[in-house]
Design an enzyme around this catalytic site. Structure first.
Site, mmCIF file in Angstrom:
data_model
loop_
_atom_site.group_PDB
_atom_site.id
_atom_site.type_symbol
_atom_site.label_atom_id
_atom_site.label_comp_id
_atom_site.label_asym_id
_atom_site.label_seq_id
_atom_site.Cartn_x
_atom_site.Cartn_y
_atom_site.Cartn_z
ATOM 1 N N LYS A 1 0.854 -1.204 0.000
ATOM 2 C CA LYS A 1 0.000 0.000 0.000
ATOM 3 C C LYS A 1 0.885 1.247 0.000
ATOM 4 C CE LYS A 1 -3.975 1.939 2.564
ATOM 5 N NZ LYS A 1 -4.866 1.799 3.738
ATOM 6 N N SER B 1 -9.953 2.138 2.699
ATOM 7 C CA SER B 1 -8.985 2.815 1.865
ATOM 8 C C SER B 1 -8.006 1.879 1.175
ATOM 9 C CB SER B 1 -8.212 3.831 2.694
ATOM 10 O OG SER B 1 -7.408 3.172 3.657
ATOM 11 N N SER C 1 -10.412 -0.057 7.012
ATOM 12 C CA SER C 1 -9.804 -0.001 5.675
ATOM 13 C C SER C 1 -9.145 -1.277 5.184
ATOM 14 C CB SER C 1 -8.766 1.114 5.620
ATOM 15 O OG SER C 1 -9.408 2.331 5.393
HETATM 16 N N1 GLN Z 1 -13.375 4.667 6.030
HETATM 17 C C1 GLN Z 1 -12.817 5.107 7.262
HETATM 18 C C2 GLN Z 1 -12.361 6.534 7.137
HETATM 19 O O1 GLN Z 1 -12.524 7.082 6.116
HETATM 20 C C3 GLN Z 1 -11.699 4.198 7.686
HETATM 21 C C4 GLN Z 1 -10.456 4.445 6.948
HETATM 22 C C5 GLN Z 1 -9.330 3.568 7.417
HETATM 23 O O2 GLN Z 1 -9.526 2.570 8.090
HETATM 24 N N2 GLN Z 1 -8.127 3.992 7.083
HETATM 25 O O3 GLN Z 1 -11.855 7.110 8.054
#
Ligand code: GLN
Length: 454
Positions: free
Chosen positions: A52, A130, A154
């Site tokens: 990532k 994400s 995410s």
């Molecule tokens: N979707 C959540 C956010 O936007 C979690 C994102 C994540 O786990 N990095 O904060």
């Protein structure tokens, strides 16, 4: 490695890989061959993986999918990627993601959205976010596994949207050193894989005790693969009634029941439990995560890293900050910085941030209490829906997007391990996942339960 490199080349339309590192991959693969030939075969020897873009990789662009980190090539390797390389893994390249890991659809990336390899008729779907690039790359067989990070879901939400396995470890199990920070008290990196066994092997390689991260736990890393005995007889599985949300699609409810049956058939006992503060988890998360993000992202000022805006005659340092941050951050990141700054400001700190911290403690206590009552593992849906079409939520109220995290954020707030496992398909043929939540440091047990569901 060669097969994966050509698969990556042929899959540009998915937009999963944003930076290719074929030379590094070939060198690492050759080194893995030499290690194997000399009888040294570490856990991930020669296994091609994707990384990532949130992980700092030495000499390789690491931008958190943000314009503000344009041109940034770290001088150092993150602990997670170093651990993987030490275990013999081969890096194919960097994977797309939501900007600074903020999002649930991989549509906030400066590189553009990722396309889910699963389709609904001819409509393109989001892979989730994400870690959307990681999930899509694993699901499309571009790599054997990928790193993800999970602050509020995410890893688990994109895993569920792509029919892959994703594990968010206990907070402190995996070092955060060299992983670009979003919300430091919630962030954890973890494996995204095709199978539960692969997740066990990869977690063992990623995890370590790291003096460079003061929150990394001083605990030996167990043999997670050895925990996969297949025996869950006598285990007590909690089904939290607060996760049965109003308006939950019948398919998700049916899948949840099906998962409970599978665990019961394997000899576990199914127990109704209550986690009464669940309904406050999403608002609590969306105060704490932006607060920490606004503080972490203060470092992107056009001086220390990445990109600086073009300045006009007469601009001073304030204009430089303003222009750099206005151009460098996308809208979702700006929204989080504004919310975070607001909830931390002198007049509102007690009303929002301090209150959220107190509710967080209550959410954690709910879990402590059910584990103290002898519950081993908790079973919930991973997401409130299957993957949705790209663009479907981008114009909506952002809170609609935040609702994707309704089943996952509690785990980060409580610091617990959470595993998403693909369990079935919906009526339209799209993958659906369930989530298993474990006691702290109980990843082996969690993975052992997950193997029963996959
Ligand atoms: N979707 C959540 C956010 O936007 C979690 C994102 C994540 O786990 N990095 O904060």
């Amino acid at each position: 490695t060669d097969a994966c490199l050509s698969a990556v080349d042929g899959a540009g339309a998915l937009n999963a890989f944003v930076h290719h590192t074929p030379e590094i991959a070939r060198q690492q693969a050759a080194a893995a061959d030499r290690r194997l030939a000399s009888g040294d075969a570490p856990a991930m020897c020669g296994i091609p993986v994707g990384i990532k873009d949130l992980f700092c990789t030495k000499g390789v662009p690491s931008q958190a999918a943000s314009r503000i980190l344009e041109g940034f090539r770290p001088e150092y390797e993150s602990t997670v990627t170093q651990n993987l390389f030490d275990a013999g893994a081969v890096m194919l390249g960097k994977l797309n993601m939501d900007e600074f890991a903020m999002g649930s659809s991989n549509e906030t990336s400066v590189y553009g959205n990722v396309v889910n390899p699963w389709k609904l008729d001819d409509r393109q779907l989001t892979p989730g976010g994400s870690s959307g690039g990681s999930a899509a790359a694993v699901a499309a067989d571009l790599c054997l596994a990928a790193t993800g990070t999970d602050t509020g879901g995410s890893i688990r939400q994109p895993a569920a949207f792509t029919g892959t396995v994703g594990l968010k470890p206990t907070y402190g199990r995996v070092s955060r050193w060299g992983t670009i920070a979003f919300a430091s008290s919630l962030d954890q990196a973890g494996p995204m894989t095709k199978t539960v066994r692969d997740a066990a092997i990869m977690l063992g390689a990623m995890a370590s005790v790291d003096p460079k991260d003061s929150t990394s736990a001083d605990r030996p890393v167990p043999d997670y693969e050895a925990a996969l005995t297949g025996d869950i007889r006598g285990k007590r599985i909690g089904i939290p009634r607060e996760y049965r949300m109003d308006g939950m699609p019948v398919e998700i409810d049916a899948l949840w029941k099906q998962g409970a049956e599978m665990l019961r058939d394997a000899g576990a006992e199914i127990v109704d439990i209550s986690l009464p503060h669940t309904k406050y988890a999403l608002p609590t998360y969306y105060v704490i995560a932006p607060a920490e993000a606004s503080s972490n992202l203060a470092r992107y000022d056009g001086v220390r890293y990445g990109r600086r805006a073009r300045l006009s005659q007469g601009d001073g340092i304030t204009e430089m900050y303003e222009k750099t941050r206005a151009e460098g951050f996308g809208h979702e990141v700006q929204r989080r910085v504004m919310i975070g700054t607001y909830v931390l400001s002198a007049g509102f700190y007690d009303a929002y941030y301090n209150r959220a911290r107190k509710v967080r403690a209550l959410i954690k206590r709910d879990f402590d209490q059910v584990f103290a009552q002898g519950i081993d593992t908790i079973l919930t849906p991973a997401t409130p829906s299957a993957a949705f079409p790209l663009g479907a939520m981008t114009d909506a109220d952002p809170v609609q997007m935040y609702l994707n995290d309704v089943f996952t954020v509690t785990v980060n707030l409580a610091g617990l391990p959470g595993l998403a496992v693909p369990v079935g398909l919906d009526a339209q043929g799209l993958p659906l996942g369930l989530q298993l939540i474990g006691r702290p440091w109980d990843e082996g047990n969690l993975l052992n339960h997950g193997a029963v569901l996959e």
